[in-house]
Write an enzyme that holds these catalytic residues in place. Sequence first.
Site, mmCIF file in Angstrom:
data_model
loop_
_atom_site.group_PDB
_atom_site.id
_atom_site.type_symbol
_atom_site.label_atom_id
_atom_site.label_comp_id
_atom_site.label_asym_id
_atom_site.label_seq_id
_atom_site.Cartn_x
_atom_site.Cartn_y
_atom_site.Cartn_z
ATOM 1 N N GLY A 120 0.684 -1.224 -0.236
ATOM 2 C CA GLY A 120 -0.170 -0.096 -0.059
ATOM 3 C C GLY A 120 0.823 1.304 0.093
ATOM 4 C CB ILE A 121 4.434 1.890 -1.146
ATOM 5 C CG1 ILE A 121 5.405 3.090 -0.442
ATOM 6 C CG2 ILE A 121 4.449 1.706 -2.489
ATOM 7 C CD1 ILE A 121 6.742 2.668 -0.620
ATOM 8 N NE ARG A 135 -7.060 17.465 -0.889
ATOM 9 C CZ ARG A 135 -6.155 16.961 -1.937
ATOM 10 N NH1 ARG A 135 -5.826 15.668 -1.872
ATOM 11 N NH2 ARG A 135 -5.733 17.860 -2.804
ATOM 12 C CE LYS A 136 -18.404 14.939 -2.168
ATOM 13 N NZ LYS A 136 -19.552 14.181 -2.321
ATOM 14 C CG PHE A 154 -11.019 8.932 2.358
ATOM 15 C CD1 PHE A 154 -11.461 8.307 3.502
ATOM 16 C CD2 PHE A 154 -10.320 8.380 1.288
ATOM 17 C CE1 PHE A 154 -10.835 6.639 3.429
ATOM 18 C CE2 PHE A 154 -9.693 7.383 1.389
ATOM 19 C CZ PHE A 154 -10.244 6.332 2.261
ATOM 20 C CD GLU A 199 -16.553 2.098 9.198
ATOM 21 O OE1 GLU A 199 -17.262 1.300 8.731
ATOM 22 O OE2 GLU A 199 -16.471 3.335 9.433
ATOM 23 C CE LYS A 217 -8.523 -2.145 6.810
ATOM 24 N NZ LYS A 217 -6.661 -2.378 6.746
ATOM 25 C CB ALA A 266 -1.905 -3.268 0.336
ATOM 26 C CB SER A 299 -10.109 0.065 10.059
ATOM 27 O OG SER A 299 -11.420 0.939 10.102
ATOM 28 C CE1 TYR A 351 -11.061 -0.507 4.600
ATOM 29 C CE2 TYR A 351 -12.125 0.444 6.813
ATOM 30 C CZ TYR A 351 -11.216 0.138 5.915
ATOM 31 O OH TYR A 351 -9.868 0.609 6.363
#
Length: 320
Positions: A8-9, A189-190, A186, A126, A152, A76, A124, A148
């Site tokens: 997930g870099i 940022r939106k 997300f 979540e 997780k 990731a 998470s 999700y």
Amino acid sequence: MSSALITGITGQDGSYLAEQLHSRGIDVHALVRAESSAQEQSVAEWVTLHEGDLLSPESLRRAVVDSAPDYVFNLAGISSVAQSWKEPELTSRVTGLAVGSMLEAAWTLQESSGKPVRFVQASSSEIFGAAVEVPQNESTPIHPVSPYGAAKAYAHHLVGVYRSRGLFAATGILYNHESPRRPEAFVTRKITAGVAQIAAGTSSELLLGNLDAQRDWGWAPDYVDALVRIVEADVADDFVIATGESHTVREFVGAAFTAAGITDWQHLVAVDERFNRPVDAPLMRGDSTKIRETLGWKPTKRFDEIVSAMVNHDLELLSS
Ligand code: GDP
């Protein structure tokens, strides 16, 4: 020299984590889907790339064997709850099942080489979903409400299984964490990108879903610092990483407009049903006492500072 393999870099956390590890003299390796796309996404030249795919256990095993890392950071997967509702099956495979492949690969490497491998999973908030208590801590019952969260939760339990088996396998239970590197999938940022456009006069309205949901929003580089502390801890364990403060989406919107110098903003925001989720975790707030007391971690940025940093970044992007 220690070495670390990051999955997930190219994401927000992976990029900050790679920088932190590199600055500490750790040799950084990364799993990437294709070398060319990693280069396009400007992964630093000091990272050793290993091609692989979360849907291919054999490619994950090969990446672990070839990088022979001291540390594995598993970040990731599909990281957006909204996207997991659109692609639940893919989410269960890449955010859930693939973690089993990574753990098995780390365990097998440790067994065959005799060299300890430390595994840290980005878990998470979540997993707590419709949480039975506020704030949530490491003992709060797991009760996901999204594909999700369920994926997780499965991964979270598997890490515990491999810990019992003898692998140093730990989790950071990450609450929402933001930065200018957050994608617009997300809400934070939106909002900051949308507010910047309104401030610049290129947009007149911000369309959002559930404004009443409450989240515990922290600063992403702080959360990556927590993951590094977790991998270096004496004992593998689960740690909640959170600020302990929660705000509604509406409050985030208000703070973003304020940061952009707009005080009269209510008429600029509208609710659009399309952005509502079938089920939404109503109130996330984490109790991070354990990591504060045992590993000396604490957040460095408060809510208003995070919002302003993101709004200022988006204003600068538009003016440059
Ligand atoms: P999450 O907490 O991991 O789902 O992170 P998000 O940033 O995607 O969503 C945070 C909260 O914002 C959730 O409660 C969403 O329902 C809510 N929200 C409201 N409007 C929007 C929107 O337009 N996009 C997203 N992504 N979330 C929204």
